[in-house]
Enzyme design. Structure first.
Site, short mmCIF file in Angstrom:
data_model
loop_
_atom_site.label_atom_id
_atom_site.label_comp_id
_atom_site.label_asym_id
_atom_site.label_seq_id
_atom_site.Cartn_x
_atom_site.Cartn_y
_atom_site.Cartn_z
CD1 TRP A 75 -5.26 25.26 36.62
CD2 TRP A 75 -5.67 25.47 38.81
NE1 TRP A 75 -4.14 25.79 37.21
CE2 TRP A 75 -4.36 25.94 38.55
CE3 TRP A 75 -6.13 25.50 40.12
CZ2 TRP A 75 -3.51 26.43 39.56
CZ3 TRP A 75 -5.30 26.00 41.13
CH2 TRP A 75 -4.00 26.45 40.84
CG ASP A 113 -10.88 28.64 36.85
OD1 ASP A 113 -10.44 29.79 36.59
OD2 ASP A 113 -10.22 27.80 37.51
CE LYS A 130 -2.50 31.67 36.79
NZ LYS A 130 -3.48 30.85 37.48
C1 LIG Z 1 -3.92 30.01 38.49
C2 LIG Z 1 -5.24 29.35 38.37
C3 LIG Z 1 -6.06 29.12 39.49
C4 LIG Z 1 -5.64 29.49 40.90
O1 LIG Z 1 -5.64 30.85 41.05
P1 LIG Z 1 -5.32 31.51 42.48
O2 LIG Z 1 -5.57 32.95 42.17
O3 LIG Z 1 -3.90 31.18 42.81
O4 LIG Z 1 -6.28 30.96 43.47
C5 LIG Z 1 -7.29 28.53 39.29
N1 LIG Z 1 -7.69 28.17 38.06
C6 LIG Z 1 -6.94 28.36 36.97
C7 LIG Z 1 -7.44 27.93 35.64
C8 LIG Z 1 -5.68 28.95 37.10
O5 LIG Z 1 -4.92 29.14 36.01
#
Ligand SMILES: *Cc1c(COP(=O)(O)O)cnc(C)c1O
Length: 359
Positions: free
Chosen positions: A102, A171, A195
């Site tokens: 990520w 993030d 999540k």
């Molecule tokens: C799932 C995830 C993403 C991507 O998220 P989307 O909503 O599909 O764009 C980005 N960063 C992390 C840490 C993730 O777990």
């Protein structure tokens, strides 16, 4: 009806109580005779529940008035572009820490917009550790520092908040709300909802207000934090149903005793699983112990020929979505807030039994 034990990395399990409440209110939202899905986002009922969700989130995380809370579209992946588009000033420069897939994606996207310095990376050992901050080479003139506190795919989590003299951007898609957090240490936090917040389709941004208004004139309105902040995230039609469900999750978290209580439960779940894996010669986890994720637990079988049997038998035992990310293989158990301790107990019991039969 039976509910499966769902270890999906995302979209992930939601609390059963939340789903039941949504079901009860689905056709007639609190006496309106309409589903919340069918209402205008300008309707006072919707405005009120959006406000309530924001306030509950502020209570849970202790977010002060110095921060705007935005509920946006586009997933965390859109934030990979919005962050540089909004936070890069005249320097056009940012520091990124690369600890996995990520972070790598965030770096790749940010490179479209400016000069990106990868101040530290653990790619040399396949992203199995968090580079200690003492080894980072931060730039003097970066506009911000970006990192991913929990790498969902690699199962790697920072056990510290970096100390930097620039706005810190995180993030937090797969770790937010898993434990208490000192939001004041951050310039901006973002997280896709699917999540640990709610269903897919809504993205949370918590941004210090002094960082608003920095986007250049060519930045599209929909990608400008200031415009969303000025319009209470209703510049255009927001994902109202996802917002409502996120609000139910926030209330559920409060009912559980808030993030301190969740942290204790999450700690127990992760410890139970890692202790079992570490004690076994049949399963293993490649991540440095201090840097292991409490939310995403990847593991491999000593004999990968058994992977398919493992997944098939797990599914038959009611344990679902344990397949590792397609890029890394093996297994991964995501144990977010909504995954009960009973699910982890059932998983450990299954793993022990599988090992006995195949080990
Ligand atoms: C799932 C995830 C993403 C991507 O998220 P989307 O909503 O599909 O764009 C980005 N960063 C992390 C840490 C993730 O777990």
């Amino acid at each position: 009806m039976s509910r499966a034990f769902n270890f999906c990395a995302g979209p992930a399990a939601l609390p059963e109580a939340v789903l039941r409440q949504a079901q009860e209110e689905l056709l007639d939202f609190r006496g309106t005779g309409m589903s919340v899905m069918e209402m205008s986002h300008r309707d006072q009922v919707v405005v009120e529940l959006a406000r309530r969700a924001e306030q509950d989130l502020r209570d849970l995380l202790g977010i002060s008035d110095d921060y705007a809370v935005l509920f946006l579209h586009g997933g965390a992946s859109t934030q990979f572009a919005m962050v540089p588009l909004n936070l890069m000033g005249d320097n056009g420069k940012a520091d990124y820490i690369n600890t996995g897939q990520w972070s790598s994606k965030a770096i790749k996207e940010a490179r479209r917009y400016g000069d990106i310095n990868v101040a530290a990376s653990s790619e040399d050992r396949n992203f199995s550790y968090v580079p200690p901050q003492a080894d980072w080479t931060l730039s003097a003139d970066a506009d911000y520092v970006h990192y991913c506190p929990n790498e969902t795919i690699g199962g790697l989590e920072f056990d510290f908040i970096p100390e930097v003299d620039k706005p810190l951007v995180a993030d937090m898609s797969s770790t937010i709300l898993s434990r208490p957090l000192d939001v004041n240490r951050f310039g901006l936090i973002y997280a896709g909802a699917q999540k640990n917040i709610g269903p897919a389709g809504i993205t949370l941004v918590i941004v210090r207000r002094d960082l608003l208004g920095r986007a250049g004139a060519s930045v599209p309105a929909m990608l400008n934090y200031q415009i969303h902040a000025d319009n209470d995230s209703m510049y255009n039609t927001p994902p109202t149903f996802a917002w409502y469900l996120a609000g139910l999750v926030f209330q559920w978290l409060k009912d559980q005793g808030g993030l301190t209580a969740m942290a204790a439960i999450n700690e127990r779940k992760a410890k139970r699983l890692y202790d079992f894996i570490d004690a076994s010669g049949f399963y293993s986890n490649p991540v440095e112990k201090a840097d292991r994720s409490r939310m995403n637990v990847p593991f491999v079988l000593a004999n990968s020929d058994l992977d398919k049997d493992f997944l098939d038998e797990a599914g038959a035992a009611g344990l679902h979505n344990l397949k590792g990310h397609r890029s890394v293989g093996g297994m991964r158990a995501s144990i977010y807030n909504a995954v009960p301790e009973a699910a982890v107990e059932a998983l450990v019991a299954f793993m022990a039994d599988f090992e006995k039969r195949h080990g």
